[in-house]
Structures are given as structure tokens and as C-alpha cells.
Write a protein that holds these residues in place. Structure first.
Motif, PDB file in Angstrom:
ATOM      1  N   MET A  19      11.062   1.857  -7.433  1.00 19.58           N
ATOM      2  CA  MET A  19      11.686   0.548  -7.126  1.00 19.58           C
ATOM      3  C   MET A  19      11.661   0.307  -5.730  1.00 19.58           C
ATOM      4  O   MET A  19      10.822  -0.535  -4.754  1.00 19.58           O
ATOM      5  N   ASP A  20      12.774   0.923  -5.050  1.00 18.46           N
ATOM      6  CA  ASP A  20      13.413   0.576  -3.592  1.00 18.46           C
ATOM      7  C   ASP A  20      12.335   1.053  -2.594  1.00 18.46           C
ATOM      8  O   ASP A  20      11.904   2.078  -2.683  1.00 18.46           O
ATOM      9  N   GLY A  21      11.848   0.167  -1.976  1.00 20.27           N
ATOM     10  CA  GLY A  21      10.771   0.507  -0.997  1.00 20.27           C
ATOM     11  C   GLY A  21       9.334   0.330  -1.373  1.00 20.27           C
ATOM     12  O   GLY A  21       8.387   0.387  -0.538  1.00 20.27           O
ATOM     13  N   THR A  22       9.163   0.440  -2.689  1.00 21.35           N
ATOM     14  CA  THR A  22       8.016   0.411  -3.184  1.00 21.35           C
ATOM     15  C   THR A  22       7.474  -1.088  -3.813  1.00 21.35           C
ATOM     16  O   THR A  22       6.543  -1.669  -3.804  1.00 21.35           O
ATOM     17  N   LEU A  23       8.512  -1.606  -4.563  1.00 20.28           N
ATOM     18  CA  LEU A  23       8.536  -2.692  -5.277  1.00 20.28           C
ATOM     19  C   LEU A  23       9.340  -3.736  -4.825  1.00 20.28           C
ATOM     20  O   LEU A  23       8.978  -5.047  -4.721  1.00 20.28           O
ATOM     21  N   VAL A  24      10.257  -3.140  -4.378  1.00 23.95           N
ATOM     22  CA  VAL A  24      11.639  -4.287  -3.834  1.00 23.95           C
ATOM     23  C   VAL A  24      11.899  -3.588  -2.222  1.00 23.95           C
ATOM     24  O   VAL A  24      12.011  -2.354  -2.156  1.00 23.95           O
ATOM     25  N   ASP A  25      12.100  -4.532  -1.333  1.00 23.24           N
ATOM     26  CA  ASP A  25      12.481  -4.102  -0.218  1.00 23.24           C
ATOM     27  C   ASP A  25      13.964  -4.587   0.272  1.00 23.24           C
ATOM     28  O   ASP A  25      14.365  -5.509   0.019  1.00 23.24           O
ATOM     29  N   SER A  26      14.832  -3.266  -0.042  1.00 23.83           N
ATOM     30  CA  SER A  26      16.272  -3.433  -0.183  1.00 23.83           C
ATOM     31  C   SER A  26      16.780  -2.817   1.143  1.00 23.83           C
ATOM     32  O   SER A  26      18.097  -2.357   1.127  1.00 23.83           O
ATOM     33  N   THR A  27      16.144  -2.460   2.215  1.00 24.74           N
ATOM     34  CA  THR A  27      16.516  -1.908   3.132  1.00 24.74           C
ATOM     35  C   THR A  27      17.841  -2.165   3.947  1.00 24.74           C
ATOM     36  O   THR A  27      18.816  -1.432   4.117  1.00 24.74           O
ATOM     37  N   ALA A  28      18.075  -3.349   3.845  1.00 28.94           N
ATOM     38  CA  ALA A  28      19.267  -4.171   4.634  1.00 28.94           C
ATOM     39  C   ALA A  28      20.344  -3.799   3.919  1.00 28.94           C
ATOM     40  O   ALA A  28      21.351  -3.402   4.305  1.00 28.94           O
ATOM     41  N   VAL A  29      20.293  -3.771   2.580  1.00 29.32           N
ATOM     42  CA  VAL A  29      21.610  -3.506   1.603  1.00 29.32           C
ATOM     43  C   VAL A  29      21.763  -2.153   1.647  1.00 29.32           C
ATOM     44  O   VAL A  29      22.930  -1.663   1.796  1.00 29.32           O
ATOM     45  N   GLU A  82      26.534  -2.428  -4.255  1.00 28.01           N
ATOM     46  CA  GLU A  82      25.183  -2.728  -4.069  1.00 28.01           C
ATOM     47  C   GLU A  82      24.598  -3.549  -4.974  1.00 28.01           C
ATOM     48  O   GLU A  82      23.571  -4.656  -4.960  1.00 28.01           O
ATOM     49  N   VAL A  83      25.321  -3.538  -6.133  1.00 28.92           N
ATOM     50  CA  VAL A  83      24.728  -4.660  -7.006  1.00 28.92           C
ATOM     51  C   VAL A  83      25.206  -6.097  -6.876  1.00 28.92           C
ATOM     52  O   VAL A  83      24.499  -6.982  -6.940  1.00 28.92           O
ATOM     53  N   THR A  84      26.313  -6.145  -6.114  1.00 31.01           N
ATOM     54  CA  THR A  84      26.970  -7.491  -5.714  1.00 31.01           C
ATOM     55  C   THR A  84      26.375  -7.811  -4.397  1.00 31.01           C
ATOM     56  O   THR A  84      26.189  -9.292  -4.019  1.00 31.01           O
ATOM     57  N   ASP A  85      25.730  -7.049  -3.424  1.00 32.08           N
ATOM     58  CA  ASP A  85      25.091  -7.330  -2.164  1.00 32.08           C
ATOM     59  C   ASP A  85      23.742  -7.520  -2.375  1.00 32.08           C
ATOM     60  O   ASP A  85      22.948  -6.575  -2.363  1.00 32.08           O
ATOM     61  N   THR A  86      22.947  -8.798  -2.459  1.00 28.62           N
ATOM     62  CA  THR A  86      21.717  -8.901  -2.731  1.00 28.62           C
ATOM     63  C   THR A  86      21.041  -9.484  -1.507  1.00 28.62           C
ATOM     64  O   THR A  86      20.062  -9.927  -1.218  1.00 28.62           O
ATOM     65  N   ASP A  87      21.897  -9.885  -0.244  1.00 23.39           N
ATOM     66  CA  ASP A  87      21.471 -10.556   0.728  1.00 23.39           C
ATOM     67  C   ASP A  87      20.333  -9.861   1.364  1.00 23.39           C
ATOM     68  O   ASP A  87      20.226  -8.845   1.745  1.00 23.39           O
TER      69      ASP A  87
END
Length: 219
Positions: A19-29, A82-87
Motif C-alpha cells: 500500500m504505502d508508496g505503491t498505491l498510496v503516497d503517505s510520505t508526509a504523514v 497516523e489514522v487521524t493524520d491524513t493531510d
């Protein structure tokens, strides 16, 4: 004028995605989360970020937490954050188009995130969740163990050796190769395990066609 790279086409019975980095870019979080952990405990966040990607949160906490820190409590705290921080959480380019082109019974998500976090990030990124999702709670050992990918292939009724895995991090690439799947690197991972593997910058160039025996993928 640069020469066009030839496309690779493979037949597969299961397409397995990190998921992270492959489907979703969540780097900032991810960076905000580990920065807060590092500051709280007087740690070097650069060392943590160098190894945390692709691994379960609790395993990283256990590796870096100072003596006396309650690892379970700290892990729960970070997961809630992490769950609540989606910015800043967005879909990797091409992810939505690729996932919606795949038959639901042909693909799965295998992530080191917990189920609540995976559900939240996929939703914020506007991506569908497949029936088969293997999360941190579903395995006894996280990546680089192949347990998650083997479990996903089994739940899809697929042979791991006839599966294709899309991954972006060293731990995940090690897991994918250990399960016997054809492994595709998404992004710029430069770890030794990535050498010689198929590589794509993102998912925009991946095409899927439903066939009698499964899925024909080209990238």
C-alpha cells in the motif's frame, strides 16, 4: 529523441500490492509520525526513516525505543496519530485506474499497516479496497517475511509463483521475492534487492486485461 522502452507482458493469477508508496503516497504523514516519536525520545529521525518503510510500526518502535519505554503503548499512540493524520495522503499516479480495471477476485493488498490505517488511507486516496486485504494484524511476522504475500495468494486461490507483486520498499521487495512472485519495483528504491527486477516510476503505464486464466499485465 529517446528510444521507447519495450513493454513487458506477463500472465498472472493474482496481483498483489503493497500500500504505502505503491498505491498510496503517505510520505508526509509517515515523516511527521516518526519525527514526533524521535523528538519525544531524543532519537535521530533519519536513522528511523532509513529502515521503517515497509515494516510494521511496532517492529520499528521495538528497535528504536529507549529502555523502559512501553513498546505496545507507544505503538498504539503512533497508530492513532497516523489514522487521524491524513493531510497529504494521495493516490500514487495510475493507481485508481489500474485497480478499477482489475477483477475483484484477482488482486489483494498486503500492507504493514493495521487494518484501520489501511482502510483510512485507501479511502482518503479514493482507492477501492479488495475483498482480500492482509494487514499487520493478520501475520505473525511482518515484512521482510513472505508470510503476508503467501497468505494473500492462498486466499485468492493462486500459486505464489504465478503471482505478481508491486512493491516500493526494501523490506517488501525481500518479502515478495521470498514468496516466489514476479516482483516489480514501483519508484526509486536503490537497495541491493531491487537490482535486476522490473522497475516502473509509478502505475500509470500498467495495463490489465482479464483473461480466461487470470490477468494479463503489461508495463
Amino acid at each position: 529523441m529517446t528510444e521507447t522502452q519495450p513493454r513487458t507482458t506477463v500472465e498472472t493469477t493474482a496481483v498483489l500490492f503493497d500500500m504505502d508508496g505503491t498505491l498510496v503516497d503517505s510520505t508526509a504523514v509517515v515523516e511527521r509520525t516518526w519525527h514526533s516519536f524521535a523528538v519525544r525520545h531524543g532519537l535521530d529521525v533519519r536513522r528511523i526513516l532509513a529502515v521503517s518503510h515497509g515494516r510494521r510500526t511496532g517492529e520499528t518502535v521495538a528497535e528504536f525505543a529507549p529502555v523502559g519505554v512501553d513498546v505496545d503503548a507507544e505503538t498504539r499512540r503512533l497508530v492513532r496519530q497516523e489514522v487521524t493524520d491524513t493531510d497529504g495522503v494521495v493516490a500514487v499516479p495510475g493507481a485508481r485506474e489500474l485497480l478499477t480495471s482489475l477483477p475483484a477476485e484477482s488482486w489483494a493488498v498486503v500492507t504493514s499497516a493495521g487494518r484501520a490505517l489501511a482502510t483510512a488511507r485507501m479511502a482518503v486516496a479514493g482507492l477501492p479496497m479488495p475483498p482480500v486485504v492482509v494487514t499487520a494484524e493478520d501475520v505473525t511476522v511482518g515484512k521482510p517475511s513472505p508470510e503476508g504475500y503467501l497468505a494473500a495468494a492462498e486466499r485468492l486461490g493462486a500459486d505464489p509463483a504465478r503471482s505478481v507483486v508491486f512493491e516500493d520498499a526494501e523490506a517488501g521487495l525481500l518479502a515478495a521475492r521470498a514468496c516466489g512472485a514476479l516482483t516489480v519495483v514501483v519508484g526509486g528504491c536503490s537497495a541491493p534487492v531491487a537490482r535486476g527486477l522490473h522497475r516502473i516510476p509509478d502505475l500509470r503505464g500498467v495495463r490489465a486485461v482479464h483473461t480466461v486464466g487470470g490477468v494479463s499485465l503489461s508495463f
